[in-house]
Structures are given as structure tokens and as C-alpha cells.
Design a protein around this motif. Structure first.
Motif, PDB file in Angstrom:
ATOM      1  N   GLU A  43     -47.102  49.585  19.797  1.00  0.00           N
ATOM      2  CA  GLU A  43     -47.557  48.969  18.550  1.00  0.00           C
ATOM      3  C   GLU A  43     -46.434  48.097  18.002  1.00  0.00           C
ATOM      4  O   GLU A  43     -45.263  48.328  18.305  1.00  0.00           O
ATOM      5  N   ASP A  44     -46.808  47.183  17.139  1.00  0.00           N
ATOM      6  CA  ASP A  44     -45.815  46.273  16.580  1.00  0.00           C
ATOM      7  C   ASP A  44     -44.746  47.015  15.771  1.00  0.00           C
ATOM      8  O   ASP A  44     -43.557  46.712  15.876  1.00  0.00           O
ATOM      9  N   ASP A  45     -45.167  48.028  14.980  1.00  0.00           N
ATOM     10  CA  ASP A  45     -44.137  48.723  14.189  1.00  0.00           C
ATOM     11  C   ASP A  45     -43.257  49.586  15.075  1.00  0.00           C
ATOM     12  O   ASP A  45     -42.086  49.833  14.773  1.00  0.00           O
ATOM     13  N   GLN A  46     -43.773  50.017  16.216  1.00  0.00           N
ATOM     14  CA  GLN A  46     -42.925  50.750  17.172  1.00  0.00           C
ATOM     15  C   GLN A  46     -41.858  49.827  17.753  1.00  0.00           C
ATOM     16  O   GLN A  46     -40.694  50.205  17.874  1.00  0.00           O
TER      17      GLN A  46
ATOM     18  N   THR B  97     -40.685  47.241  16.236  1.00  0.00           N
ATOM     19  CA  THR B  97     -39.720  47.018  15.149  1.00  0.00           C
ATOM     20  C   THR B  97     -38.714  48.154  15.097  1.00  0.00           C
ATOM     21  O   THR B  97     -37.506  47.924  14.967  1.00  0.00           O
ATOM     22  N   GLN B  98     -39.218  49.411  15.199  1.00  0.00           N
ATOM     23  CA  GLN B  98     -38.305  50.564  15.160  1.00  0.00           C
ATOM     24  C   GLN B  98     -37.315  50.510  16.323  1.00  0.00           C
ATOM     25  O   GLN B  98     -36.118  50.749  16.154  1.00  0.00           O
TER      26      GLN B  98
ATOM     27  N   LEU C 221     -35.454  53.451  10.312  1.00  0.00           N
ATOM     28  CA  LEU C 221     -36.260  52.882  11.399  1.00  0.00           C
ATOM     29  C   LEU C 221     -35.553  53.082  12.744  1.00  0.00           C
ATOM     30  O   LEU C 221     -36.190  53.378  13.755  1.00  0.00           O
TER      31      LEU C 221
ATOM     32  N   LYS D  37     -37.116  41.912  18.867  1.00  0.00           N
ATOM     33  CA  LYS D  37     -38.546  42.207  19.037  1.00  0.00           C
ATOM     34  C   LYS D  37     -39.178  41.255  20.048  1.00  0.00           C
ATOM     35  O   LYS D  37     -40.019  41.644  20.855  1.00  0.00           O
TER      36      LYS D  37
END
Lengths: 312, 478
Positions: free
Chosen positions: A193-196, A198-199, A216, A273
Motif C-alpha cells: 500500500e502507499d502508506d506502507q 511511506t513507512q 513511521l 518512495k
């Protein structure tokens, strides 16, 4: 002096007179005239020795066998043939190149017969490595690695620093040049996922002390060693693996993401990213075996290791 | 007919009227003796110097050897390298200042006594006299048709000139190579091409310049001869004819009845010049000094000798032609000729000469046998390493100007010693007369790097009492 001048410049005439128009006579100095005649003799000697007169699409080549040049040339299939021709600039050039190549060969032979360590320990031989290596590098390597070996972010690694994706020993560098390398990182935009991502990016930045969000990054760390499966290539300590060319993420050196050149946490995160999401499929080093002679590859190895100086 | 006569008239025009060879009469006197002494010394030095042995370790054992191949110039114990080109500039400046200084003081002393054109011409004229005889005999020989005598005498004298020219060329080449090796090779056809070219060119130019062109070189070709005239001042001592004394009121006069003693001549208004023409006959450039200072005059002093001899024989006082200043000659009551050195121009040149010579000798005396320079690698100027430290790279070039292989230690000053890395090179050894480039890397931690703008490389020769060389260089970082 002024008197002298007046005396010499008083015009004399040939005595010819047409309707009151007289012809001046200013005979050339004898030494000058003789110089002129000597040029005639010179040209005739020249015709006998050198290519001179064009005849249709051919030309005179001087007296056959009087003035020749012998040189060694390579035919298309790689055979060396000795040729003897009438004197011409091209043959002269080839002849001189033969001589220079023979001079140079002694040095290449010495490099070929000496171990990497001994070449680099021989200060005089290193001077040859410096100069011959520079030419070879400019001709073959500079298009990607740049003239000074400084590389280019997003294209080719910097060879003057101490980071070696595929190893920085003589043998490893030699293998890289001779056989080529293929560094690939799969894209994760479809599996994460995109937020993964990012983390993960925050975690990767934290490894080299770049600005990041600690919370994060902590989540990213679990992803790195877990679902993200990054550790399989980059290792659980994220120090990479020279055997497969996975990058060391804990140092300050970046090849694909331009971290040094961007400022601000947000921009840096975006850079990392971009790499995690899109992967890397351009990390290709071509193979030079067959294109360069073994001794040239050996010399380049020492050049990269010692002259460019990043060897470890 | 018309064309021939016009051609003749052109030949007669003053600028080209050089067809008549100058046949000089020999003369004895103090200037002739001085010239001969200079000649003997100069030729001894020139012809014998290349044969002087000198112990050397890294080159042929020759005292003076301009070794173009190894780019080293051996002058006794001094070895000059191309890097020392400054010395050549200083030497040329000193030579120029010396020329200006002497010319301002005593006229064209260089031309008259020391110039190689003068020396070789003088020698060749001596050969002519030796084989063909004194001036009248030589003039007769020139006029007579080409018979056996003329062919033999001309051939012998010119053959000897060519031979001397040839040996001049060989000697010149010997300064650039090991003479005892070169000369036998030259005659067996085994010498290098450049050797033959040098010998042939020098033979031809020497023979043409001193055997055929002679005074034409001075009057038409030589730039120094022409611009030295500009340096004359009214106080400059020059070879001059005392026109007041020589001409008197009624001009010069050949001694005749009633005009033999000085008193008789002065009573008749005639000067001391008896118009014997000896001063013209001895002149190597064929001028008449009685017409005053001329650009052709190389001030060799031979006319002074000739005139003094004549004055002695007729019992008149010497010095009708003498070294004197234009000002003194022109004055109604001339004092004894003296060196007018208390002039700003002379003193100025003298001080320039002293200063330049002092600088040159100081520079030679204090030269370090180790020369080093450092070039920073500029592509890239600096590089960041994986731990964030900064690396700069340098090419350290060390030249060994001694005659022995030397070992050097390379250190850094102003930054931690451990920052320097010269790779696998265990020891820096530089062969005699050679130089070596070392790849040096300097790594500094990022905070040190930020505060380091400059540091120095120290090159320490490992022999006793040798001065280390310190080269300052830059360090670049973000």
C-alpha cells in the motif's frame, strides 16, 4: 643612407620604347634566381621519391622500390599482415603507430604478468596505469561513469567513493568489468500500500541519518524485515549484499534516489518512495570481455581500484 | 647593351656594392695581441671543453653535457632541469645588461673582441695570410687567372676553412652527447641522424658566415650590431680618429719634400695624418675610420694598432686613432681619454647586472634537490564516502634532481596523519633525474572537512640534512 636609397630606387629602363612608354627593368638578385632554379631540381627529386602527379583516378608513386615504407596492418578478420608500399602519409602513420604500439606493449605485458597488488605497489608502473587507464576509461567507461569516474545519480555508480555494490576488491572489480553486472530491484507498488511504502521510506532514511518521522520509521522497520520482504535482498541489517548487488541502505551514498541533492524531509521521502514503488531495472553494467583485451581489463581494474581510488 | 649597363649600374649602387672582397693587411700591436689572446682562450675552451671528463652516476662522464634525451643539462656539478628555465631567462637578462653596460661604456667591445663571428673570421683571415701571403700577394692572387698556383692556394685555404668549420660543427654536437663515443661513431656512420644534421648544418653555416660572408654578417645580418649604435653616448669610448689633429687646417697630406716633420706640416696647415691608408687596409669591415663613427665599425682596434705603428715610424706621437669619446675628440683642448663611468645609464646597467647576477647565484645556490608539486584531482573535486566523510584526491609529483635514486616520505601537515592514503605503494623511490606521480587520497570526517580549507603535503627525502618540501594545497567539501 638616404643617398643610398635614392641611388638604388632610380628606375632603369630596358631601352624599349613604345610611343614614349618605357619599360623599367628591375632584375632579380642572382642568388634569388638561383634559389628559384634549385626549386626546379628539388621538384624533380621529389617526383622520384614521393607520390606527385595525378593521372586520372591514379597518381604517380615515384620510382618503384626507391622509397618505401613497411608496416603491419590488421585485416578485417584480425590477422596481422605486413605490407610494403611506396611512401605515403598513411603508410607512414601506420609505421609510426606500429612503433608506438611496440613501445606500449612492453608496459601492457608487464601489467599482464604482474598481480594486481604488485602493480599497485609499483609506483612507476602506476604512472602507466594512470595514463593508459585514463584513455581506456574515457573511451569505454566515461559515457556512464563520467570522465572522472564520479558517476551520475540515477544512472551509474560513483567509482571514486568507497561504496561497492558488487564488491571493491581487485577480483570483484575485475569480474564486474569482464562479465558485467545486472542490478535489479523489483517494484513494490502492486504488492504494498502507499502508506506502507511511506513507512518504509521513513525507515530507509532513518538508516542513514536523514530527516524522518520516527514513528513511521518504526513501523517501516517491521515491514522491512517482515511483509515488505526487503531483508531478503538488503539483509536484516539493511547493509546489502555485494554478491547480488543489493545496496547498503545504512550508508550516506545513494545511487538511484537523489537524497543528497534534495532538501526537506518530504522531498527526500518522495524520492525513496519513487524507488520502492517503481523498482530499479537500469542497473546494468555491460560485459567487456571480448571487447577489451584481457590486459586492458586488468589495467582498468587497477585504475578503478587505485587511481580512482575507491577500492576496499 | 642598354640592359647590361643598367644591370651594372645597379651592381654599383652603394647598398649592393659588396662584390669587392675585403683583403686585410695584418698588423702588430696591443689590440692585435689582445684579440689573439682572446682567440686562443676562446678556442681552447670551446674545442677542448667537451672532452673534459667528470665523474657522473646517472649520465655520461662529461663535464659539460646538454643531455636532451633525459632533459638534463650537466654543467660541472650543477644539473639543470627544464623546470629551471627561469635561470636561462636570468642568464639572458644578464647577458643583455652586460652588453648594454659595456656598449655604453666602451662601445662595441663584444663585436670587436669576443663575438664568434669576429673570432672565426679572424681565424679564417689568418689562414688566408698563412697560405696566400700578405695583402699585396693576396690581391695579386685574386686578380690573376685561374692557374695551378691560384687553384692550389685558394683550394688549400678554403679546404682548411671547411675543415675547421667541420670540426666546429663536430665540437658543437659533442656538447650534446658523450664526445669520446660520438666522434668515432660519426666517422663510422653509426651516429644518430640528429648528430649528422647538426654537424652538416654547423659546418655549412660556419664556413658561409666566416669564410664567405664575413663582414656582411655584421653589416647586413646581425641585429645586435645595428642596435648597439643606439647605446652610444657622447661620453662613450669608441675607436675614433682625432680629426682636428689629423686633418689640421689644410687636410691630410702624404709626406713630401718640406712636409716631413711635424713642425713643417703644422706650418703648412697640414695635420698629422700622412694618408698612408693602413687604417683602411687592416679594417676587417673595410671602412675608413677617418670618416667618423660608422655602423660597420666593430671596434676591433686594429686601425689603432696600424696608425700607432705608422706614427712611431714617422716620429709623431701615438693616438691619432684611439679609444676616445665623441665629446673629447670634438673639444678644442682634448684631455687624456678616460672612462666616463659616473653616468646614470652606466650605473643603472651596472646595478641591474649586479642584482640579476646575485639573484641567479642565490637561486642556484639555494635550489632544493627535491621538487614537488601537487595537483588536486578536479573531476570530481570531492566525494562523500559511505560514513559521510569527505575525500579529496591529489597527484603528488616528486622530482629527484640528484644523481642518485632517492627515497621519500610523504606526510600531511595541518590535518590528521591518518587522513592520507597512498594505496599499496610501500615506499616512494624516485630514480636519479626522474620524477614520479603518486596518487594520494585524503579522507576527512565531515565536521573536520567543513573546517579544513587548506593543508600541506610534506615531502621528506630520507637522506641526511635534506630539506623537506612543503606544498600547500586546498581541501574541498560541500
Amino acid at each position: 643612407m638616404s643617398q643610398d636609397k635614392a641611388a638604388t630606387t632610380t628606375p632603369k629602363t630596358t631601352g624599349h620604347n613604345w610611343d614614349g612608354i618605357e619599360e623599367y627593368t628591375n632584375p632579380l638578385p642572382t642568388w634569388w634566381i638561383w634559389g628559384f632554379y634549385i626549386t626546379f631540381i628539388f621538384t624533380v627529386v621529389y617526383w622520384l621519391l614521393y607520390p606527385a602527379w595525378p593521372i586520372g583516378d591514379k597518381f604517380t608513386k615515384g620510382i618503384p622500390g626507391l622509397h618505401t615504407i613497411t608496416y603491419t596492418a590488421k585485416t578485417a578478420d584480425g590477422k596481422e599482415v605486413e605490407k610494403t608500399t611506396h611512401w605515403n602519409m598513411r603508410a607512414k602513420f601506420m609505421h609510426e603507430m606500429n612503433e608506438h604500439q611496440a613501445d606500449q606493449k612492453q608496459w601492457f605485458d608487464k601489467v599482464a604478468a604482474t598481480s594486481f597488488e604488485d602493480v599497485s605497489a609499483d609506483a612507476e608502473l602506476m604512472q602507466f596505469v594512470n595514463s593508459a587507464g585514463k584513455t581506456l576509461f574515457s573511451d569505454n567507461c566515461a559515457p556512464c561513469h563520467q570522465a572522472g569516474g564520479q558517476g551520475k545519480i540515477g544512472m551509474a555508480p560513483n567509482l571514486t567513493d568507497d561504496h561497492w555494490q558488487f564488491g571493491g576488491t581487485y577480483d570483484e572489480i575485475h569480474e564486474t568489468i569482464a562479465e558485467g553486472r545486472n542490478g535489479v530491484m523489483p517494484p513494490f507498488q502492486d504488492t504494498l500500500e502507499d502508506d506502507q511504502i511511506t513507512q518504509l521510506a521513513h525507515y530507509v532514511l532513518s538508516l542513514s541519518g536523514e530527516p524522518h518521522n520516527p514513528a513511521l520509521a518504526a513501523t517501516g522497520k517491521t515491514l522491512f524485515t517482515g511483509a515488505g520482504i526487503c531483508f531478503t535482498c538488503h539483509g536484516p541489517d539493511a547493509k546489502g549484499n555485494t554478491a547480488m548487488g543489493s545496496a547498503n541502505l545504512t550508508d550516506k551514498i545513494w545511487l538511484w534516489a537523489d537524497i543528497v541533492g534534495t532538501t526537506g524531509q518530504e522531498a527526500k521521502v518522495a524520492e525513496v518512495k519513487r524507488i520502492i514503488a517503481g523498482g530499479v531495472n537500469r542497473g546494468v553494467m555491460p560485459t567487456w570481455e571480448g571487447r577489451l583485451k584481457p590486459e586492458q581489463i586488468k589495467l582498468l581494474t587497477v585504475y578503478v581500484h587505485d587511481t580512482l581510488g575507491g577500492g576496499r | 647593351m642598354e640592359a647590361t649597363s643598367s644591370a651594372n649600374s645597379i651592381k654599383k649602387s652603394p647598398l649592393l656594392n659588396r662584390q669587392i672582397p675585403i683583403v686585410t693587411r695584418s698588423v702588430k700591436g696591443k689590440f692585435r695581441t689582445f684579440k689573439t689572446a682572446v682567440m686562443v682562450i676562446a678556442y681552447s675552451v670551446y674545442f677542448l671543453l667537451p672532452w673534459l671528463p667528470w665523474e657522473r652516476n646517472s649520465a655520461a662522464s662529461q663535464a659539460i653535457l646538454f643531455d636532451l634525451e633525459s632533459r638534463r643539462f650537466f654543467i660541472f656539478n650543477l644539473i639543470v632541469y627544464p623546470q629551471d628555465i627561469f635561470w636561462l631567462a636570468m642568464l639572458l637578462f644578464i647577458a643583455a645588461a652586460l652588453l648594454f653596460f659595456t656598449t655604453g661604456l666602451i662601445g662595441r667591445a663584444w663585436c670587436g673582441y669576443f663575438c664568434f663571428q669576429t673570432l672565426w673570421t679572424d681565424l679564417f683571415i689568418m689562414i688566408e695570410r698563412l697560405i696566400q701571403g700578405e695583402r699585396p700577394a693576396r690581391l695579386r692572387l685574386l686578380k690573376q687567372p685561374w692557374n695551378a698556383e691560384k687553384i692550389f692556394k685558394m683550394g688549400a685555404s678554403h679546404g682548411l676553412m671547411v675543415l675547421i668549420s667541420f670540426w666546429t660543427g663536430v665540437t658543437f654536437a659533442c656538447y650534446f652527447t658523450y664526445a669520446p663515443d660520438f666522434v668515432p661513431r660519426l666517422f663510422t656512420g653509426a651516429a644518430a641522424e640528429a648528430g649528422y644534421i647538426t654537424v652538416i648544418v654547423l659546418t655549412i653555416t660556419t664556413y658561409v658566415a666566416a669564410g664567405l660572408s664575413r663582414e656582411h654578417i655584421c653589416t647586413l645580418a646581425c641585429p645586435y650590431a645595428r642596435f648597439q649604435g643606439v647605446m652610444y653616448e657622447t661620453d662613450t669610448l669608441a675607436v675614433a680618429y682625432d680629426v682636428n689633429r689629423g686633418e689640421g687646417a689644410a687636410g691630410r697630406k702624404v709626406p713630401a719634400k718640406g712636409l716631413r716633420t711635424r713642425e713643417e706640416r703644422q706650418a703648412a696647415g697640414h695635420g698629422d695624418c700622412i694618408d698612408c691608408g693602413f687604417c683602411v687596409q687592416v679594417c676587417p669591415t673595410g671602412i675608413d675610420i677617418r670618416e667618423g663613427l660608422q655602423y660597420q665599425c666593430i671596434s676591433c682596434g686594429l686601425c689603432i694598432d696600424a696608425c700607432n705603428n705608422i706614427m712611431d715610424s714617422v716620429g709623431f706621437p701615438r693616438g691619432l686613432i684611439r679609444y676616445d669619446s665623441e665629446q673629447n675628440i670634438a673639444s678644442p683642448a682634448p684631455h687624456k681619454p678616460r672612462l666616463e663611468w659616473k653616468r646614470p645609464k652606466v650605473l643603472g646597467y651596472a646595478s641591474a647586472l649586479v642584482v640579476a647576477t646575485a639573484i641567479l647565484f642565490y637561486n642556484i645556490g639555494t635550489r632544493n634537490d627535491t621538487e614537488a608539486n601537487v595537483q588536486q584531482v578536479r573531476q570530481p573535486l570531492f566525494v562523500m564516502l559511505s560514513d559521510g566523510s569527505v575525500r579529496n584526491r591529489y597527484q603528488v609529483n616528486i622530482a629527484n634532481k640528484t644523481e642518485h635514486e632517492q627515497r621519500y616520505e610523504l606526510r600531511v601537515q595541518g590535518i590528521p596523519a591518518a587522513a592520507l592514503d597512498i594505496g599499496n605503494i610501500p615506499e616512494i623511490r624516485v630514480r636519479a633525474g626522474k620524477s614520479l606521480s603518486i596518487n594520494a587520497k585524503v579522507d576527512l570526517a565531515s565536521d573536520v572537512a567543513r573546517n579544513t580549507k587548506e593543508f600541506s603535503f610534506v615531502i621528506i627525502p630520507t637522506i641526511a640534512d635534506a630539506e623537506p618540501v612543503v606544498v600547500k594545497t586546498h581541501f574541498n567539501s560541500h
